[in-house]
Design a protein around this motif. Structure first.
Motif, short mmCIF file in Angstrom:
data_model
loop_
_atom_site.label_atom_id
_atom_site.label_comp_id
_atom_site.label_asym_id
_atom_site.label_seq_id
_atom_site.Cartn_x
_atom_site.Cartn_y
_atom_site.Cartn_z
N LYS A 175 -62.47 53.01 0.52
CA LYS A 175 -62.91 53.55 1.81
C LYS A 175 -64.44 53.59 1.90
O LYS A 175 -65.03 53.24 2.92
N GLN A 176 -65.09 54.00 0.81
CA GLN A 176 -66.55 54.06 0.81
C GLN A 176 -67.16 52.67 0.97
O GLN A 176 -68.13 52.48 1.72
N TRP A 177 -66.60 51.71 0.27
CA TRP A 177 -67.14 50.35 0.36
C TRP A 177 -66.90 49.74 1.75
O TRP A 177 -67.78 49.05 2.27
N LYS B 170 -58.65 54.41 -4.06
CA LYS B 170 -58.54 54.53 -2.60
C LYS B 170 -59.84 55.05 -2.00
O LYS B 170 -60.33 54.53 -0.98
N LEU B 171 -60.45 56.05 -2.65
CA LEU B 171 -61.71 56.60 -2.16
C LEU B 171 -62.83 55.57 -2.26
O LEU B 171 -63.65 55.43 -1.33
N LEU B 172 -62.86 54.82 -3.37
CA LEU B 172 -63.88 53.79 -3.54
C LEU B 172 -63.75 52.70 -2.49
O LEU B 172 -64.75 52.24 -1.92
N THR C 24 -58.79 57.61 -6.83
CA THR C 24 -60.14 57.12 -7.09
C THR C 24 -60.36 55.73 -6.49
O THR C 24 -61.38 55.48 -5.85
N ARG D 122 -74.44 47.97 -9.09
CA ARG D 122 -75.73 48.67 -9.09
C ARG D 122 -76.80 47.85 -9.79
O ARG D 122 -77.95 47.79 -9.34
N LYS E 188 -66.68 51.41 4.52
CA LYS E 188 -67.61 52.09 5.42
C LYS E 188 -69.03 51.56 5.24
O LYS E 188 -69.76 51.36 6.23
N GLU E 189 -69.41 51.30 3.99
CA GLU E 189 -70.74 50.75 3.73
C GLU E 189 -70.87 49.34 4.28
O GLU E 189 -71.94 48.93 4.76
N GLU E 190 -69.78 48.58 4.22
CA GLU E 190 -69.79 47.25 4.83
C GLU E 190 -70.07 47.31 6.32
O GLU E 190 -70.86 46.52 6.85
#
Length: 208
Positions: free
Chosen positions: A39-41, A35-37, A33, A166, A43-45
């Motif tokens: 990667k998402q952050w 690790k996935l978070l 979890t 959020r 990528k969003e950066e």
């Protein structure tokens, strides 16, 4: 003697526990979890940085267009005055005064069109600057969360931190300062004054 040695033993145990604890990045790699978070952050950066670069280039293009409108405004009126002066010098005295309303109306309409275009482009520039500022704020919030995640590892509370991110985005309120006059208003007033001055010069050139 036994009681006095207990604090030192407790410190040694805590130090050894800290040394034996895996690195936060290793903890993240072991947790699906986290690790996935991460990667998402990350990528969003990258996406935010791309949008910031795009908006900066768009703002530069809008500013170039505004500069071109400024140059066209003064070039148009200076050329028109020179042509009117050369035409009036070849005609009998006062002959062109009867037809002075024609170049005056043309000058007025062109001036209003350029002033409207300048005002529109400056409004677009201001709107894009607000969007750019918002993207930069989002990037700062996300960078802060990524740093906290890399620093804490599995101790990073996913629900709490993500919910805080959020809320920070949703509760962000743009600071609006009520101003009676802005820089765009002064630019519009300046160009309108120059247009009125050109109309007066057109009348003077054709009638005198």
């Amino acid at each position: 003697m036994l009681s006095s040695s207990n604090p030192m033993a407790g410190q040694e145990i805590s130090i050894s526990n800290r040394e034996s604890r895996p690195h936060p990045l290793y903890q993240i790699a072991e947790s699906p979890t986290h690790k996935l978070l991460l990667k998402q952050w990350l990528k969003e950066e990258e996406l935010i940085l791309g949008r910031i670069a795009l908006k900066e280039s768009q703002i530069d293009n809008v500013r170039k267009e505004i500069t071109q409108l400024y140059s066209f405004f003064f070039l148009f009126h200076s050329t028109a005055l020179v042509l009117l002066f050369s035409a009036a010098s070849r005609e009998p005295r006062g002959e062109g005064c009867h037809r002075s309303w024609i170049p005056s109306l043309c000058s007025l309409f062109c001036s209003l069109a350029i002033i409207w275009a300048v005002r529109y482009k400056t409004d677009v520039e201001g709107h894009m600057e607000k969007l750019l500022e918002r993207e930069k704020e989002d990037g700062k919030l996300l960078t802060k969360c990524v740093q906290e995640l890399k620093k804490k590892g599995v101790e990073f509370d996913l629900l709490k931190e993500v919910d805080a991110l959020r809320r920070a985005k949703s509760l962000r309120v743009e600071s609006k300062v009520v101003r009676r006059w802005s820089a765009r208003d002064f630019v519009t007033l300046f160009f309108f004054s120059v247009s009125c001055m050109v109309l007066g010069l057109t009348r003077v050139v054709l009638c005198n």
